[in-house]
Design a protein around this motif. Structure first.
Motif, PDB file in Angstrom:
ATOM      1  N   LEU A 126       0.731  -1.343   0.028  1.00  0.00           N
ATOM      2  CA  LEU A 126       0.057   0.020   0.008  1.00  0.00           C
ATOM      3  C   LEU A 126       1.044   1.325   0.128  1.00  0.00           C
ATOM      4  O   LEU A 126       1.860   1.376   0.814  1.00  0.00           O
ATOM      5  CB  LEU A 126      -0.935  -0.064   1.149  1.00  0.00           C
ATOM      6  CG  LEU A 126      -1.908  -1.314   1.205  1.00  0.00           C
ATOM      7  CD1 LEU A 126      -2.383  -1.209   2.738  1.00  0.00           C
ATOM      8  CD2 LEU A 126      -2.868  -1.098   0.372  1.00  0.00           C
ATOM      9  N   VAL A 127       0.734   2.099  -0.886  1.00  0.00           N
ATOM     10  CA  VAL A 127       1.527   3.539  -0.865  1.00  0.00           C
ATOM     11  C   VAL A 127       0.554   4.589  -1.137  1.00  0.00           C
ATOM     12  O   VAL A 127      -0.332   4.549  -1.707  1.00  0.00           O
ATOM     13  CB  VAL A 127       2.226   3.425  -2.290  1.00  0.00           C
ATOM     14  CG1 VAL A 127       3.056   4.687  -2.271  1.00  0.00           C
ATOM     15  CG2 VAL A 127       3.193   2.184  -2.387  1.00  0.00           C
ATOM     16  N   GLU A 128       0.586   5.381   0.246  1.00  0.00           N
ATOM     17  CA  GLU A 128      -0.176   6.373   0.223  1.00  0.00           C
ATOM     18  C   GLU A 128       0.513   7.831  -0.347  1.00  0.00           C
ATOM     19  O   GLU A 128       1.933   7.822  -0.322  1.00  0.00           O
ATOM     20  CB  GLU A 128      -0.382   6.634   1.736  1.00  0.00           C
ATOM     21  CG  GLU A 128      -1.271   5.670   2.499  1.00  0.00           C
ATOM     22  CD  GLU A 128      -0.179   4.774   3.128  1.00  0.00           C
ATOM     23  OE1 GLU A 128      -0.496   3.833   4.004  1.00  0.00           O
ATOM     24  OE2 GLU A 128       0.957   4.712   2.826  1.00  0.00           O
ATOM     25  N   LEU A 169      -5.988  12.673  -0.737  1.00  0.00           N
ATOM     26  CA  LEU A 169      -4.882  11.572  -0.434  1.00  0.00           C
ATOM     27  C   LEU A 169      -5.248  10.318  -1.360  1.00  0.00           C
ATOM     28  O   LEU A 169      -6.372  10.381  -1.679  1.00  0.00           O
ATOM     29  CB  LEU A 169      -4.943  11.113   0.822  1.00  0.00           C
ATOM     30  CG  LEU A 169      -4.756  12.195   2.150  1.00  0.00           C
ATOM     31  CD1 LEU A 169      -4.924  11.454   3.429  1.00  0.00           C
ATOM     32  CD2 LEU A 169      -3.593  12.951   1.897  1.00  0.00           C
ATOM     33  N   SER A 170      -4.350   9.838  -2.015  1.00  0.00           N
ATOM     34  CA  SER A 170      -4.350   8.574  -2.755  1.00  0.00           C
ATOM     35  C   SER A 170      -3.627   7.283  -1.852  1.00  0.00           C
ATOM     36  O   SER A 170      -2.699   7.463  -1.399  1.00  0.00           O
ATOM     37  CB  SER A 170      -3.653   8.940  -4.216  1.00  0.00           C
ATOM     38  OG  SER A 170      -4.384   9.954  -4.693  1.00  0.00           O
ATOM     39  N   CYS A 171      -4.191   6.240  -2.468  1.00  0.00           N
ATOM     40  CA  CYS A 171      -4.012   5.092  -1.854  1.00  0.00           C
ATOM     41  C   CYS A 171      -3.449   4.039  -2.955  1.00  0.00           C
ATOM     42  O   CYS A 171      -4.503   3.585  -3.648  1.00  0.00           O
ATOM     43  CB  CYS A 171      -4.495   4.458  -0.943  1.00  0.00           C
ATOM     44  SG  CYS A 171      -4.329   2.689  -0.269  1.00  0.00           S
ATOM     45  N   THR A 220      -4.222  17.177  11.917  1.00  0.00           N
ATOM     46  CA  THR A 220      -2.934  17.094  11.605  1.00  0.00           C
ATOM     47  C   THR A 220      -2.468  15.743  12.108  1.00  0.00           C
ATOM     48  O   THR A 220      -2.688  15.507  13.198  1.00  0.00           O
ATOM     49  CB  THR A 220      -1.987  18.142  12.251  1.00  0.00           C
ATOM     50  OG1 THR A 220      -2.151  19.515  11.641  1.00  0.00           O
ATOM     51  CG2 THR A 220      -0.424  17.905  12.222  1.00  0.00           C
ATOM     52  N   ALA A 221      -1.848  14.831  11.056  1.00  0.00           N
ATOM     53  CA  ALA A 221      -1.629  13.612  11.478  1.00  0.00           C
ATOM     54  C   ALA A 221      -0.864  12.727  10.308  1.00  0.00           C
ATOM     55  O   ALA A 221      -0.906  13.317   9.348  1.00  0.00           O
ATOM     56  CB  ALA A 221      -2.827  12.693  12.049  1.00  0.00           C
ATOM     57  N   VAL A 222      -0.639  11.612  10.503  1.00  0.00           N
ATOM     58  CA  VAL A 222       0.079  10.846   9.341  1.00  0.00           C
ATOM     59  C   VAL A 222      -1.227   9.720   9.097  1.00  0.00           C
ATOM     60  O   VAL A 222      -1.891   9.447   9.948  1.00  0.00           O
ATOM     61  CB  VAL A 222       1.037   9.821   9.933  1.00  0.00           C
ATOM     62  CG1 VAL A 222       1.510   8.953   8.733  1.00  0.00           C
ATOM     63  CG2 VAL A 222       2.346  10.625  10.396  1.00  0.00           C
ATOM     64  N   GLY A 225       1.625   0.684   5.429  1.00  0.00           N
ATOM     65  CA  GLY A 225       2.699   1.314   4.618  1.00  0.00           C
ATOM     66  C   GLY A 225       3.349   2.484   5.184  1.00  0.00           C
ATOM     67  O   GLY A 225       3.337   2.540   6.396  1.00  0.00           O
ATOM     68  N   GLN A 226       3.914   3.344   4.363  1.00  0.00           N
ATOM     69  CA  GLN A 226       4.829   4.328   5.038  1.00  0.00           C
ATOM     70  C   GLN A 226       3.840   5.613   5.507  1.00  0.00           C
ATOM     71  O   GLN A 226       4.353   6.418   6.407  1.00  0.00           O
ATOM     72  CB  GLN A 226       5.798   5.065   3.819  1.00  0.00           C
ATOM     73  CG  GLN A 226       5.295   6.126   3.061  1.00  0.00           C
ATOM     74  CD  GLN A 226       4.387   5.354   2.071  1.00  0.00           C
ATOM     75  OE1 GLN A 226       4.295   4.382   1.950  1.00  0.00           O
ATOM     76  NE2 GLN A 226       3.896   6.469   1.141  1.00  0.00           N
ATOM     77  N   GLY A 227       2.676   5.792   5.023  1.00  0.00           N
ATOM     78  CA  GLY A 227       1.676   6.841   5.651  1.00  0.00           C
ATOM     79  C   GLY A 227       2.066   8.176   4.678  1.00  0.00           C
ATOM     80  O   GLY A 227       3.240   8.446   4.195  1.00  0.00           O
ATOM     81  N   THR A 228       1.244   8.994   4.838  1.00  0.00           N
ATOM     82  CA  THR A 228       1.154  10.510   4.353  1.00  0.00           C
ATOM     83  C   THR A 228       1.083  11.455   5.501  1.00  0.00           C
ATOM     84  O   THR A 228       0.018  11.397   5.994  1.00  0.00           O
ATOM     85  CB  THR A 228       0.462  10.475   3.111  1.00  0.00           C
ATOM     86  OG1 THR A 228       1.148  11.875   2.469  1.00  0.00           O
ATOM     87  CG2 THR A 228      -0.771  10.670   3.164  1.00  0.00           C
TER      88      THR A 228
END
Length: 123
Positions: free
Chosen positions: A4-6, A20-22, A90-92, A114-117
């Motif tokens: 999964l890539v955010e 945001l996209s995933c 505000t968050a990941v 995943g790494q999150g955004t």
């Protein structure tokens, strides 16, 4: 193996919008209920929006009316449209299955993330 890539996070002012996209791979995306989660510093992840394989959506109260979750099964992609952003958003942000995918390694199992955004909203 699922991946999964955010993407799409950033630094914005209060009242701004972000999408945001995933991108998902390694799984039959269309059959999975999916969700967007967020993690505040020092806190655990919370599910803020979810969407079933059929497209039924749900939101936590704090984002309802401001966030919209959607998915494009043909592209194995999920989105989170965020408007009227607040500093408390505000968050990941992470995407995942609802419930999260599990990775099994030998006798251990753990949730895959995943790494999150990062989304940062300034006042």
């Amino acid at each position: 193996q699922v991946q999964l890539v955010e993407s799409g996070g950033g630094l914005v002012q209060a009242g701004a919008s972000l999408r945001l996209s995933c991108a998902a791979s390694g799984t039959i995306f269309s059959i999975n209920a999916m969700g967007w989660y967020r993690q505040f510093p020092g806190k655990g992840r919370e599910l803020v929006a979810a969407i079933t394989s059929e497209g039924t959506t749900m939101y936590v109260d704090s984002v309802r009316g401001r966030f919209t979750i959607s998915r494009d099964n043909a592209k194995n992609t999920m989105y989170l449209q965020m408007i009227s952003l607040k500093p408390e958003d505000t968050a990941v942000y992470y995407c995942n299955r609802n419930p999260p995918f599990t990775v099994v390694q030998g006798f251990r199992s753990y949730d895959y993330w995943g790494q999150g955004t990062q989304v940062t909203v300034s006042s």
